[in-house]
Design a protein around this motif. Structure first.
Motif, short mmCIF file in Angstrom:
data_model
loop_
_atom_site.label_atom_id
_atom_site.label_comp_id
_atom_site.label_asym_id
_atom_site.label_seq_id
_atom_site.Cartn_x
_atom_site.Cartn_y
_atom_site.Cartn_z
N HIS A 24 41.63 42.81 22.78
CA HIS A 24 40.84 42.53 23.98
C HIS A 24 41.67 42.78 25.25
O HIS A 24 42.91 42.58 25.23
CB HIS A 24 40.39 41.06 23.96
CG HIS A 24 39.40 40.78 22.87
ND1 HIS A 24 38.05 41.04 22.98
CD2 HIS A 24 39.58 40.27 21.62
CE1 HIS A 24 37.44 40.70 21.85
NE2 HIS A 24 38.35 40.24 21.01
N VAL A 25 41.00 43.21 26.28
CA VAL A 25 41.63 43.31 27.60
C VAL A 25 40.83 42.42 28.54
O VAL A 25 39.61 42.58 28.69
CB VAL A 25 41.65 44.77 28.11
CG1 VAL A 25 42.22 44.82 29.53
CG2 VAL A 25 42.47 45.66 27.17
N VAL A 26 41.53 41.45 29.13
CA VAL A 26 40.87 40.49 30.01
C VAL A 26 41.56 40.52 31.37
O VAL A 26 42.79 40.38 31.45
CB VAL A 26 40.99 39.05 29.44
CG1 VAL A 26 40.25 38.06 30.34
CG2 VAL A 26 40.46 38.98 28.01
N ALA A 27 40.82 40.75 32.42
CA ALA A 27 41.42 40.79 33.77
C ALA A 27 40.88 39.61 34.57
O ALA A 27 39.68 39.46 34.72
CB ALA A 27 41.06 42.10 34.46
N VAL A 28 41.82 38.79 35.07
CA VAL A 28 41.45 37.67 35.94
C VAL A 28 41.65 38.12 37.39
O VAL A 28 42.76 38.49 37.76
CB VAL A 28 42.33 36.43 35.67
CG1 VAL A 28 41.97 35.28 36.61
CG2 VAL A 28 42.19 36.00 34.21
N ILE A 29 40.57 38.13 38.15
CA ILE A 29 40.69 38.58 39.54
C ILE A 29 40.04 37.57 40.46
O ILE A 29 38.96 37.05 40.17
CB ILE A 29 40.06 39.99 39.72
CG1 ILE A 29 40.27 40.50 41.15
CG2 ILE A 29 38.59 40.02 39.31
CD1 ILE A 29 40.00 42.00 41.32
N GLY A 30 40.72 37.23 41.54
CA GLY A 30 40.21 36.26 42.49
C GLY A 30 39.15 36.87 43.40
O GLY A 30 39.06 38.08 43.54
N ASP A 31 38.38 36.00 44.04
CA ASP A 31 37.34 36.49 44.97
C ASP A 31 37.96 37.23 46.13
O ASP A 31 37.39 38.17 46.67
CB ASP A 31 36.47 35.32 45.44
CG ASP A 31 37.28 34.21 46.09
OD1 ASP A 31 37.01 33.88 47.24
OD2 ASP A 31 38.23 33.70 45.45
N GLY A 32 39.17 36.84 46.51
CA GLY A 32 39.87 37.56 47.59
C GLY A 32 40.26 38.95 47.13
O GLY A 32 39.95 39.95 47.78
N ALA A 33 40.90 39.02 45.99
CA ALA A 33 41.37 40.32 45.46
C ALA A 33 40.20 41.26 45.21
O ALA A 33 40.32 42.47 45.31
CB ALA A 33 42.17 40.11 44.19
N LEU A 34 39.03 40.68 44.94
CA LEU A 34 37.86 41.53 44.68
C LEU A 34 37.34 42.17 45.96
O LEU A 34 36.48 43.05 45.94
CB LEU A 34 36.74 40.73 44.01
CG LEU A 34 35.61 41.55 43.39
CD1 LEU A 34 36.11 42.47 42.28
CD2 LEU A 34 34.49 40.64 42.85
N THR A 35 37.86 41.76 47.11
CA THR A 35 37.43 42.44 48.36
C THR A 35 38.23 43.72 48.57
O THR A 35 37.98 44.47 49.49
CB THR A 35 37.66 41.53 49.59
OG1 THR A 35 39.07 41.25 49.69
CG2 THR A 35 36.88 40.24 49.49
N GLY A 36 39.20 43.96 47.67
CA GLY A 36 40.03 45.16 47.83
C GLY A 36 39.32 46.39 47.29
O GLY A 36 38.71 46.35 46.22
#
Ligand SMILES: CC(=O)c1sc(CCOP(=O)(O)OP(=O)(O)O)c(C)[n+]1Cc1cnc(C)nc1N
Ligand SMILES: [Mg+2]
Length: 614
Positions: A137-149
């Motif tokens: 499995h590949v799981v990526a944890v991304i914050g709401d801030g980082a998702l604005t990139g």
């Protein structure tokens, strides 16, 4: 302590839910204890504790790859992946990095520090996995801030099209460092509020207790259909990504349940997890901005500590005053309001302030658009993060020589944030760009003079200053500065040190009262002050900079002397051709030999030994 029993993520498998919950609290205490001593990203890591435990309970790291975007929220991950005994060395020289780092642990899937990279990394990993016909499995944890990139959003577009199996966890705490911005952020808020989505979620989950994964897919598809019928334009569906959520990111039992099911699903799935930044530590929950990255505190009586007056504040004060004098001035930041000293400015000039989110490329090109329509934009940006907008500086600003000013903060070695955050490439990556000028003020007064002059002369100009304290300049002081001219601070009879920014202090200390050694404030890096350089060419010259030696200021001096056909003895001091790890700034400068001791040593090698050795 439960943590005593956890030496690898596998040890989580045998714990009861109660033990996991107890472990979460022990981990919180350890994060608070160590961050209180060493400083670090407290609030982000406290908010991700349950999520990290649930992920490592359900997935099998290191076989399964768990990626943490930015990597600053991964302290719990470090504690349960065999590093608890070294956790007290976090962010210290020779100690653990404050971010995930591939070379530090097999459990660290990516080396992070700059935001928004996890989704493209994950895309690459699933393509490699499937090409090799491997199964993990590949799981990526991304914050709401980082998702604005932009990188993250562009990767989502590709991920949805390819439809490869992966799990994306959106860790939504509604915060970047400041409050998060952007339309997606507004939408997430709506989703969280829309009670019926959560009720539907609860209903869905109660069914989950009894159904098999296969049926889960049915429920999932039914929900999708319902949403489409209800015109629930969830952007993730448009991106071809299954969206599940929002779910409570601190409900360990619920998280484990839903992750168990999601791991069975094919294709890309995004689980929207709602967390509280600073969870479990009252002061951090109450003020996640300050406690995003405290530099150290008393864990029992946590209070904000002032770091003294900084270059960032000097910049913020100067532009706040300038905005009253220049109505066309506009300041942009890529999600670094506090770090760039812009809180006061954003309050006093809200209509001429813009936080674009974590997207430096958008900040620069938005500034270009403003300049094309008559504004005088200033992009406030860290040296290291400006790397993200290199093409935009060239293509959108410099080619037309637009009046955009780059206020480059954290120029030079930054300390505990380490290799991903040192601002040590900007002179090299900027000075080759035609039309762009580069300056480095020696103090807050010179910073004010440069900013005001830069607004008057226009044209792309970069003004770089370090992470450091600085003496406050008087309000309303706007001294004149002879643009492009260096300043002799101390005459010498045998050698001159050409320095600027932070290294000027070291140069003056090294020269002390030695009549043989002169010191020049080489405050204009492009164009250089060739007239003064020609005049100094009859002395030995030592250049020193808090920047990579290769391609920096010293290189520019050598090139200029060559073009002028001058051949004085020149020595160039700068940072070595390797990545400097995390550590204290003075120690990193000492290691690199650009501090006073290093300068004295270099002068001795040039035949001008300190007098006591005569
Ligand atoms: C550490 C660092 O440099 C952080 S952490 C952070 C906020 C991330 O918000 P997110 O919602 O993703 O995570 P949260 O803290 O858990 O809310 C920013 C803007 N920065 C600075 C920053 C700026 N720009 C880029 C490209 N990368 C980084 N890391
Ligand atoms: Mg956030």
């Amino acid at each position: 302590m439960v943590l005593d029993k956890v030496n690898s993520p596998d040890d989580l498998k045998g714990l009861t839910l109660e033990e996991l919950q107890a472990l979460a609290e022990e981990i919180r205490s350890e994060i608070i204890r160590v961050t209180a001593q060493n400083g670090g990203h407290l609030a982000s890591s406290l908010g991700a504790v349950e999520l990290v435990l649930a992920l490592h309970r359900v997935f099998q790291s290191p076989k399964d790859r768990i990626l943490f975007d930015v990597g600053h929220q991964a302290y719990a991950h470090k504690l349960i992946t065999g590093r608890k005994d070294r956790f007290h060395t976090l962010r210290q020289e020779g100690g653990l990095s404050g971010f995930t780092k591939v070379s530090e642990s097999e459990h660290d899937a990516i080396t992070a520090g700059h935001a928004s990279t996890s989704l493209a990394h994950a895309l690459g990993m699933v393509l490699a996995r499937d090409l090799a016909k491997e199964d993990y499995h590949v799981v990526a944890v991304i914050g709401d801030g980082a998702l604005t990139g932009g990188m993250a959003l562009a990767a989502l577009n590709k991920i949805g099209e390819l439809g490869k199996r992966m799990l994306i966890i959106l860790n939504d705490n509604e915060m970047s460092i400041s409050e998060n911005v952007g339309a997606l952020n507004k939408y997430f808020k709506e989703l969280q509020i829309r009670k019926w989505v959560q009720d539907a979620e609860k209903l869905g989950r109660s069914i989950l207790e009894h159904i098999s994964p296969k049926l889960f897919g049915l429920v999932d598809r039914a929900k999708e259909a319902a949403k489409l019928i209800l015109h629930q334009e969830n952007p993730f569906y448009a991106w071809g990504i299954r969206y599940i959520g929002p779910v409570d990111g601190h409900d360990l039992k619920g998280l484990i349940h839903i992750l168990e099911h999601l791991k069975e699903l094919d294709g890309p799935t995004l689980l929207h997890v709602v967390t509280r930044k600073g969870k479990g530590y009252k002061v951090a929950e109450a003020d996640p901005i300050y406690w995003h990255g405290p530099s150290g505190f008393d864990p029992l009586r946590p209070e904000k500590v002032s770091k003294g007056y900084t270059w960032s504040q000097a910049f913020g004060d100067a532009v706040t005053e300038l905005a009253y004098l220049e109505p066309r001035l506009f300041v942009l930041t890529p999600a670094m309001r506090e770090g760039s000293g812009l809180v006061r400015y954003s309050v006093e000039h809200p209509d001429r302030y813009l936080d674009v989110g974590i997207c430096e490329d958008v900040a620069v090109t938005t500034a270009a658009g403003m300049a094309l329509r008559g504004l005088k934009p200033i992009v406030a940006i860290y040296s290291t993060f400006l790397q993200r907008a290199y093409d935009q500086v060239i293509h959108d600003v410099a080619i037309e020589a637009l009046p955009v000013i780059f206020a480059i903060d954290r120029a030079g070695v930054v300390g505990a944030d380490g290799a991903t955050h040192h601002g040590v490439f900007d002179i090299a990556y900027l000075r080759t760009i035609p039309n762009l000028q580069i300056a480095a003020p020696k103090d807050a007064l010179e910073l004010r003079a440069m900013l005001k002059k830069a607004l008057e002369i226009g044209g792309p100009i970069a003004i770089r200053y370090p992470r450091d304290n600085v003496e406050r300049a008087p309000e309303g002081a706007w001294p004149e500065i002879p643009w492009g001219r260096w300043e002799v601070l101390k005459e010498g009879t045998e050698a001159y040190i050409l320095a600027f920014g932070k290294t000027l202090k070291y140069a003056l200390e090294a020269a002390s009262d030695d009549p043989r050694i002169g010191v020049v404030n080489a405050r204009f890096l492009k164009p250089l002050d060739r007239e003064m350089l020609r005049a100094l060419a009859r002395y030995r010259l030592l250049t020193v900079e808090d920047h990579q030696r290769m391609g920096g200021f010293g290189s520019a001096v050598l090139e200029a002397l060559n073009e002028m056909g001058l051949k004085p003895q020149v020595k160039v001091l700068g940072l070595p051709d390797r990545f400097l790890e995390h550590g204290s700034i003075p120690s990193l400068h000492r290691q690199a030999g650009i501090d006073a001791e290093g300068i004295r040593k270099a002068l001795a090698e040039m035949g001008v030994p300190p007098t006591y050795e005569r």
